[in-house]
Design a protein around this motif. Structure first.
Motif, PDB file in Angstrom:
ATOM      1  N   UNK A   1      42.554  37.415  42.634  1.00 34.18           N
ATOM      2  CA  UNK A   1      42.835  36.176  41.771  1.00 34.18           C
ATOM      3  C   UNK A   1      42.181  36.452  40.523  1.00 34.18           C
ATOM      4  N   UNK A   2      41.045  36.778  40.294  1.00 32.89           N
ATOM      5  CA  UNK A   2      40.268  36.437  39.206  1.00 32.89           C
ATOM      6  C   UNK A   2      39.859  37.636  38.337  1.00 32.89           C
ATOM      7  N   UNK A   3      40.000  38.981  39.059  1.00 29.35           N
ATOM      8  CA  UNK A   3      39.567  40.079  38.335  1.00 29.35           C
ATOM      9  C   UNK A   3      40.888  41.085  38.496  1.00 29.35           C
ATOM     10  N   UNK A   4      41.741  40.857  38.952  1.00 24.22           N
ATOM     11  CA  UNK A   4      43.039  41.657  39.055  1.00 24.22           C
ATOM     12  C   UNK A   4      42.700  43.163  39.645  1.00 24.22           C
TER      13      UNK A   4
ATOM     14  N   UNK B   1      43.816  29.439  45.508  1.00 22.99           N
ATOM     15  CA  UNK B   1      42.382  29.009  44.990  1.00 22.99           C
ATOM     16  C   UNK B   1      42.145  27.494  45.150  1.00 22.99           C
TER      17      UNK B   1
ATOM     18  N   UNK C   1      33.549  44.213  34.861  1.00 28.95           N
ATOM     19  CA  UNK C   1      34.442  43.264  34.568  1.00 28.95           C
ATOM     20  C   UNK C   1      33.749  41.735  35.028  1.00 28.95           C
ATOM     21  N   UNK C   2      34.191  40.702  34.614  1.00 26.71           N
ATOM     22  CA  UNK C   2      33.746  39.300  35.088  1.00 26.71           C
ATOM     23  C   UNK C   2      34.732  38.466  34.610  1.00 26.71           C
ATOM     24  N   UNK C   3      34.617  37.023  35.431  1.00 31.06           N
ATOM     25  CA  UNK C   3      35.395  35.950  35.310  1.00 31.06           C
ATOM     26  C   UNK C   3      34.531  34.747  35.152  1.00 31.06           C
ATOM     27  N   UNK C   4      35.053  33.748  34.565  1.00 34.79           N
ATOM     28  CA  UNK C   4      34.251  32.349  34.509  1.00 34.79           C
ATOM     29  C   UNK C   4      34.383  31.826  35.705  1.00 34.79           C
ATOM     30  N   UNK C   5      35.568  32.039  36.380  1.00 34.59           N
ATOM     31  CA  UNK C   5      35.812  31.457  37.707  1.00 34.59           C
ATOM     32  C   UNK C   5      34.762  31.908  38.869  1.00 34.59           C
TER      33      UNK C   5
ATOM     34  N   UNK D   1      31.131  30.507  38.039  1.00 33.21           N
ATOM     35  CA  UNK D   1      31.103  29.187  38.730  1.00 33.21           C
ATOM     36  C   UNK D   1      30.849  29.056  40.117  1.00 33.21           C
TER      37      UNK D   1
END
Lengths: 326, 326
Positions: free
Chosen positions: B273-276, B326, B24-28, B31
């Motif tokens: 928050x970002x990957x669930x 966040x 998995x990944x998240x732009x958040x 950053x």
């Protein structure tokens, strides 16, 4: 209108961009449900919900010169994030119209994903009117959240995966429970399964008191929700089934199921305990129906789609406080 | 000793039984980290942790007549569940020796998965001695949590998947951060990557104050932790690196990284928050290092293994209360 060839084409455009989300299970959930429960974890999709599929499908289907002017969407949150992220990945602008009472997390996320957010008053303003005006002023293409053939096609790619993954686990018959708002995902999955896994039948799931789809299916005509506010499952509360989606739902789906907010919270807590995925209330109604409506289901296997995971930490803590102890 | 052919053989035995967990990944998260972060979500594995791989590998490698007499394991929880579930799926008995202060969820889960649980006092008793005695009395085969070639081979299958999934995303070089207790997973992944993705280098991650592996790697000899209690990351606190794992770690891995309990909790909240996905504290130390130790990492991509998600609701609520906004 959306058909299996459009869904296949959307799948080709989504390849390498959308995640093939896993189909999860737990012996603990099977025990509660009294049958085998498989959970399609779309909360693990980019932006935390299946909406990325439809957003990417619609944005990628535009002619390049049209796409370059940008897109606009209205959404209670998940569609907004899906469209915003798809637009950013395509390098084009996105304007998102969101209700002023949407969870802060969803508003912040949408802005951070590069979109311009325009807030409106859910009780007194029409998002459709605002969207149409902004689209005309700026030359933006409106991406509707569900009544849009390419969006339905994109959501249908989730159904293609369900057909494949169910077959990999030896499942060719049973019920597929889908959280249903406007019906984009539900109708897309139903079209995909009709073609690729006709033994799997879709039933829409909704919050009690906001079961416009179940009542519409029973009546054979589109009926509205009496109210729009007051459900924890806000992500799937819409005024009524879509003009494009309802005929598909009528032909392929039903009857609908409805669960309480407490049952949705309990399903969220069980997904935490047993599957290790984060689900939002609206994303949990299908799992809740799978677990807590055994008498309304047939067969030895049920597949529940967990549509999204964008829930505020405070509400999630409440779910765990009330239902997080096995 | 474990090598790539044993890992390939374990992968063949695990096929259709273990999940290929997503990367998995998240732009958040990118950053925050200042580089691309990919998260191998082993919390989505059966029984909520990578330990199912090693458990299945070891149980499936036994001769049928030996396996039929049953297996025994000692564990702070995740290994217990992995072995218990693997034994149940093979239809053979399992006895699990667990510390009396293990989280109740883990004890209950292990019992519900069909195992007999024997509790011991972590401060005053030796789990190894108890295990050896019970194994002899009942003819059970002891499945060690990490110092066991077939367990290391099973955990190594996670490394095979990382090599494939990283290549699918165009990543052939970078750092792979792995939460490290006794070193079974870390050494298994390192062996797999040595053969299949030699540009990916493994670095073990531990809780501050319990960084026996990092100190052992720096010293070139096995060093013990000064204490065993007092970390939230209890799942990866072991007395010292294993006799079989340390030579592999010495040859292929390092240097180690250490994070605080608060950083692990913050990583858990960001994964929510970002990957669930739900991660336990010990399973979050690699993600924490990826996010909060940017100056100790090189390159533009880091892969963090999220090893498990078996955390009590109360502790999870604390993580969200403190770090979930966040």
């Amino acid at each position: 209108m959306t058909d299996i060839s459009m869904i296949d084409a959307a799948a080709a455009r989504l390849k390498g961009h959308a995640r093939r989300t896993p189909l999860l299970s737990s012996p603990f959930l099977d025990e509660i449900a009294g049958r085998r429960v498989l959970v399609k974890a779309e909360c693990l999709q980019h932006t935390g919900s299946f909406k990325f599929r439809g957003g990417w499908s619609a944005v990628s289907a535009l002619a390049p010169e049209v796409r370059a002017r940008g897109v606009i969407a209205y959404s209670s949150g998940n569609h907004a994030q899906g469209v915003a992220y798809a637009a950013r990945q395509h390098g084009v602008p996105a304007v998102i119209i969101m209700p002023s009472d949407a969870p802060r997390l969803k508003v912040d996320n949408t802005r951070t994903l590069g979109a311009e957010v325009v807030l409106y008053d859910r009780a007194n303003e029409s998002r459709e009117a605002i969207g149409a005006r902004l689209a005309e002023e700026r030359g933006l293409t409106l991406i509707r959240p569900y009544d849009e053939p390419q969006v339905i096609a994109g959501q249908g790619t989730c159904g293609l995966e369900i057909a494949e993954q169910a077959a990999e686990q030896g499942v060719t018959g049973g019920t597929v429970l889908v959280p249903c708002g406007g019906g984009g995902l539900t109708s897309g999955i139903a079209l995909a399964l009709e073609a690729r896994a006709p033994g799997l039948k879709v039933r829409p799931c909704e919050p009690e008191g906001f079961d416009d789809t179940a009542r519409s299916l029973a009546a054979g005509e589109i009926l509205r929700n009496p109210r729009m506010a007051g459900s924890l499952c806000d992500a799937i509360v819409t005024p009524e089934p879509g003009q494009l989606t309802f005929p598909i739902l009528s032909r392929l789906c039903g009857p609908g199921l409805a669960v309480s907010d407490d049952e949705a919270l309990r399903a969220m807590a069980l997904a935490f305990l047993r599957l290790k995925i984060v689900i939002e209330p609206g994303g949990a109604v299908a799992l809740a129906a799978a677990l807590f409506r055994p008498d309304q289901l047939q067969g030895d296997t049920v597949i529940a789609v967990a549509t999204g995971g964008n829930v505020d930490a405070d509400l999630y803590r409440t779910a765990l406080e009330r239902f997080g102890t096995p």
